[in-house]
Design a protein around this motif. Structure first.
Motif, PDB file in Angstrom:
ATOM      1  N   GLY A 186      86.883 119.856  12.092  1.00 46.99           N
ATOM      2  CA  GLY A 186      86.907 121.306  11.969  1.00 46.99           C
ATOM      3  C   GLY A 186      85.928 122.053  12.851  1.00 46.99           C
ATOM      4  O   GLY A 186      85.844 123.287  12.785  1.00 46.99           O
ATOM      5  N   GLY A 187      85.167 121.336  13.676  1.00 43.99           N
ATOM      6  CA  GLY A 187      84.223 121.998  14.574  1.00 43.99           C
ATOM      7  C   GLY A 187      84.928 122.773  15.671  1.00 43.99           C
ATOM      8  O   GLY A 187      86.076 122.486  16.020  1.00 43.99           O
ATOM      9  N   ASN A 199      80.090 123.753   8.745  1.00 40.32           N
ATOM     10  CA  ASN A 199      80.956 124.516   9.644  1.00 40.32           C
ATOM     11  C   ASN A 199      80.167 124.869  10.902  1.00 40.32           C
ATOM     12  O   ASN A 199      79.262 125.705  10.870  1.00 40.32           O
ATOM     13  CB  ASN A 199      81.434 125.785   8.931  1.00 40.32           C
ATOM     14  N   VAL A 200      80.509 124.239  12.035  1.00 40.56           N
ATOM     15  CA  VAL A 200      79.671 124.294  13.245  1.00 40.56           C
ATOM     16  C   VAL A 200      80.469 124.797  14.441  1.00 40.56           C
ATOM     17  O   VAL A 200      81.626 124.419  14.643  1.00 40.56           O
ATOM     18  CB  VAL A 200      79.109 122.899  13.579  1.00 40.56           C
ATOM     19  N   ALA A 201      79.802 125.627  15.272  1.00 40.85           N
ATOM     20  CA  ALA A 201      80.339 126.018  16.575  1.00 40.85           C
ATOM     21  C   ALA A 201      79.359 125.585  17.659  1.00 40.85           C
ATOM     22  O   ALA A 201      78.142 125.729  17.505  1.00 40.85           O
ATOM     23  CB  ALA A 201      80.549 127.520  16.650  1.00 40.85           C
ATOM     24  N   TYR A 215      78.678 116.580  15.864  1.00 38.69           N
ATOM     25  CA  TYR A 215      79.429 115.525  15.200  1.00 38.69           C
ATOM     26  C   TYR A 215      78.771 115.142  13.872  1.00 38.69           C
ATOM     27  O   TYR A 215      79.442 115.056  12.831  1.00 38.69           O
ATOM     28  CB  TYR A 215      79.544 114.304  16.109  1.00 38.69           C
ATOM     29  N   LEU A 216      77.450 114.929  13.887  1.00 38.45           N
ATOM     30  CA  LEU A 216      76.744 114.520  12.664  1.00 38.45           C
ATOM     31  C   LEU A 216      76.868 115.577  11.572  1.00 38.45           C
ATOM     32  O   LEU A 216      77.099 115.256  10.403  1.00 38.45           O
ATOM     33  CB  LEU A 216      75.266 114.257  12.981  1.00 38.45           C
ATOM     34  N   LEU A 217      76.712 116.841  11.939  1.00 39.68           N
ATOM     35  CA  LEU A 217      76.810 117.912  10.944  1.00 39.68           C
ATOM     36  C   LEU A 217      78.236 118.058  10.427  1.00 39.68           C
ATOM     37  O   LEU A 217      78.461 118.311   9.236  1.00 39.68           O
ATOM     38  CB  LEU A 217      76.314 119.228  11.538  1.00 39.68           C
ATOM     39  N   SER A 218      79.210 117.902  11.312  1.00 37.32           N
ATOM     40  CA  SER A 218      80.609 118.020  10.868  1.00 37.32           C
ATOM     41  C   SER A 218      80.973 116.903   9.900  1.00 37.32           C
ATOM     42  O   SER A 218      81.798 117.086   8.999  1.00 37.32           O
ATOM     43  CB  SER A 218      81.554 118.003  12.077  1.00 37.32           C
TER      44      SER A 218
END
Length: 522
Positions: free
Chosen positions: A202-203, A61-63, A53-56
Motif C-alpha cells: 500500500g505504499g 501508511n507511507v509515501a 518497506y519496513l514500515l509498510s
C-alpha cells in the motif's frame, strides 16, 4: 579537458553507472494534489526504500518523495559492498568512545548484512549476492601499524578475522586484515524487489517531486507536519524521515557545519579473472578498492577510490585516469565499459547521524553521514528510523544519535573543517580567468569572465552554450567545474549543479542563476 570522440583515452566519453544501466526501474508520477500519510520519507535511495518497506510491513501508511528518479543518487553509484569493515575504524572507536560503543556499532552493521542476506533468500532475489571476505591492505610501515592495531581491536570485539601478508592479485602488500563472511551484491536489482513489496503493502512513491520545507506543529497549530513541495502541493503527516543523502531539512541541526562532502570514483574493467575470494580496499593513499561483478555474464572488476573533498584538488578526469592505469598495471585489463563517481558525507567522528533532526523537533528524523559505507549504514538507518516511528528504544539509537558531540575528536574536526570552508570561500572570490565564453569548445566547461565577473560556461557538442553565475546558492561560495562528470561542484559544503545550473545535490535548494554571454552583472 575532454575532447571529441566516443572514448576519452580508453574510458567512456560520459559517466554511466552499470547498476542503473542494467536495471529496469518503474516510473512513478509526480505528486499532483495535496495528500495525507502517516509518514513521509524524503529520498528514494536505499535508505528511503528500505525504511518504507519496513514500515509498510508494520501497516504504516507511507509515501516516498523523490526529487528525480528512485535509486538515481548515491545508491546507484556505489561499489555495493555490504560490510561492517568500514576502513580502519574500530581501534579509533574503542579509543574515543569505549568498547561497548564500538561493539554496538559492529553489531548494528552485522545485523544489517544479515537482514540483506535473509531478504535476498526470502524473496529469491536475483541480485548477484555473494558472500566475500572484506580485506584491508597496506604497503607502508604506517599502514602496517594501523592494521595491526585494528586487528587487536577486532580481537577485543570478537570480530571473526585474520591477518596475512599476501593478496590474490599482483599488488605490493605488507599486511592485510580480513573480516570474514561479508558480502557484495547488485544494489538496484535488490531494491527493485523491495519497491515491489512496498507498493504491494500500500505504499506510494512520487518521483520528480522535490520536498522543500516543513511546517512544524508550532506553525500549523495542529499535531501534524506539512511537507511543502516545489510544485506547490503539500503532504500532511505525523512524521517526516529525511533520507535524502544531505538532509533536505536541517532545522536546528546545522548539519552543513557538522559534515564535509567527499567524492570518489569507479571504473568497470573487463578481466580474465574468474573470481576473487574477497573485496579489497587499500588503507594507503590514494585509496584503491577492488571487487568483482558480472556484466552480461562476464566477470569484470570494479576499481574504485581516488577520494577527495568535493570541488577541491586536481581535475576530476585525472582520478578516472589513475584508476584506469591501476587496472592496466595490476590486472592487465584493456576494456573499461563503465565509469561513474559518487559523493558521500563525513561526520566529525566518522559515525553516521541517525535520529531526530534536533532536540526540539522529535517528529522529524534524518539519516546521513555514511562515509561511503552506505549499503550497510543505510540498512542500519532503516531499522533505527522504523523503531523511532514505532516508538521503540534500542541500543543503536544512542550510538548513532544526532545529538552526540564529543570534544575528542569532534571539536578538533569541527574547527578544521570550518577553517577549510573559510579558505575555499576566500579562494573562490579571488580566482581569476582570462577565458571568455567564445573560447569554450564543444564538450568543454570552464570558468569564464563576463563583463568582469566570474562565471561558468559549458558548450554542448551541438554548440549550445550554457553560462551560469558560479556563486553557490547555499552560502555564497564559488563553484568549480568538474570535468569528469560535467557538473559545477561547491568546495565548501558539497552542493552540485548540472552544467546548465540545475541542482543535482544539496544542501543548495535553488539552481545557479543563468547568465547571458553578454549580460552585465550587478
Amino acid at each position: 579537458m575532454e575532447n571529441g570522440g566516443h572514448n576519452y583515452e580508453g574510458l567512456p566519453r560520459y559517466p554511466e553507472s552499470y547498476w542503473l544501466n542494467s536495471t529496469e526501474r518503474p516510473n512513478f508520477e509526480k505528486l499532483k494534489e495535496d495528500a495525507h500519510f502517516d509518514v513521509v520519507i524524503v529520498g528514494g535511495g536505499i535508505t528511503g526504500i528500505t525504511t518504507g518497506y519496513l514500515l509498510s510491513e508494520e501497516g504504516v501508511n507511507v509515501a516516498i518523495l523523490e526529487a528525480s528518479k528512485i535509486m538515481n543518487g548515491t545508491t546507484g553509484h556505489t561499489t555495493a559492498k555490504i560490510t561492517a569493515q568500514h576502513n580502519v575504524i574500530y581501534d579509533e572507536l574503542i579509543h574515543h568512545f569505549g568498547e561497548t560503543f564500538a561493539k554496538n556499532y559492529y553489531e548494528a552493521n552485522t545485523k544489517a548484512l544479515e537482514f540483506i542476506r535473509q531478504t535476498v533468500k526470502k524473496f529469491q532475489i536475483d541480485c548477484q549476492f555473494e558472500e566475500k571476505d572484506a580485506v584491508l591492505y597496506g604497503n607502508t610501515n604506517k599502514s602496517v601499524r594501523k592494521l595491526e592495531k585494528e586487528y587487536e581491536a577486532y580481537q577485543k570485539l570478537n570480530i571473526p578475522s585474520e591477518i596475512t601478508d599476501s593478496l590474490p592479485f599482483d599488488v605490493e602488500v605488507k599486511r592485510a586484515l580480513i573480516m570474514k563472511s561479508q558480502a557484495q551484491f547488485h544494489p538496484t536489482q535488490y531494491l527493485s524487489t523491495l519497491v515491489d513489496k512496498f507498493l504491494t503493502n500500500g505504499g506510494k512513491i512520487f518521483e520528480e517531486t522535490t520536498a522543500e520545507s516543513i511546517l512544524t506543529e508550532s506553525k500549523t497549530g495542529r499535531d501534524t507536519l506539512v511537507v511543502d513541495t516545489r510544485d506547490g502541493h503539500t503532504i500532511s503527516c505525523h512524521k517526516v524521515l529525511s533520507c535524502s543523502h544531505f538532509p533536505f531539512y536541517e532545522g536546528e541541526g546545522y548539519y552543513f557545519m557538522r559534515m564535509h562532502p567527499e567524492r570518489s570514483y569507479v571504473v568497470a574493467a573487463k578481466t580474465d579473472i574468474e573470481t576473487l575470494p574477497g573485496m579489497y580496499l587499500s588503507v594507503d593513499s590514494p585509496s584503491r578498492s577492488v571487487r568483482t561483478v558480472k556484466i552480461n555474464g562476464e566477470t569484470h572488476l570494479l576499481l574504485g577510490g581516488e577520494g577527495h573533498k568535493t570541488g577541491q584538488g586536481e581535475p576530476e578526469m585525472k582520478h578516472y585516469e589513475a584508476l584506469k592505469l591501476f587496472g592496466q598495471e595490476t590486472f592487465k585489463v584493456t576494456e573499461f565499459p563503465y565509469r561513474w563517481s559518487t559523493q558521500d558525507l563525513y561526520t566529525q567522528d566518522k559515525v553516521p547521524y541517525i535520529g531526530p533532526v534536533s532536540a526540539n523537533e522529535t517528529n522529524i528524523f534524518v539519516a546521513t553521514g555514511y562515509r561511503k559505507w552506505g549499503m550497510s549504514s543505510s540498512t542500519v538507518a532503516a531499522h533505527i528510523l522504523r523503531d523511532y516511528v514505532l516508538e521503540k528504544d534500542t541500543p543503536e539509537m544512542e550510538v548513532f544519535s544526532t545529538e552526540r558531540f564529543h570534544a575528542d575528536p569532534s571539536l578538533k574536526h569541527f574547527f578544521k573543517e570550518n577553517w577549510n570552508v573559510t579558505k575555499q570561500f576566500i579562494k573562490g572570490k579571488l580566482e581569476f580567468t582570462r577565458k571568455r565564453p567564445e573560447d569554450i569548445q564543444p564538450g568543454e566547461g570552464d570558468l569564464v569572465m563576463i563583463n568582469g565577473n566570474r562565471c561558468g560556461a559549458y558548450r554542448e557538442e551541438n554548440g549550445t552554450l550554457h553560462c551560469v553565475d558560479t556563486t553557490c546558492k547555499h552560502m555564497g561560495c564559488e563553484v568549480e567545474w568538474n570535468s569528469g562528470d560535467r557538473t559545477w561542484d561547491c568546495p565548501c559544503h558539497g552542493s552540485r549543479y548540472a552544467y546548465n545550473g540545475d541542482v543535482i545535490e544539496g544542501p543548495a535548494k535553488e539552481g545557479l542563476r543563468k547568465v547571458e554571454p553578454d549580460e552585465k552583472l550587478s
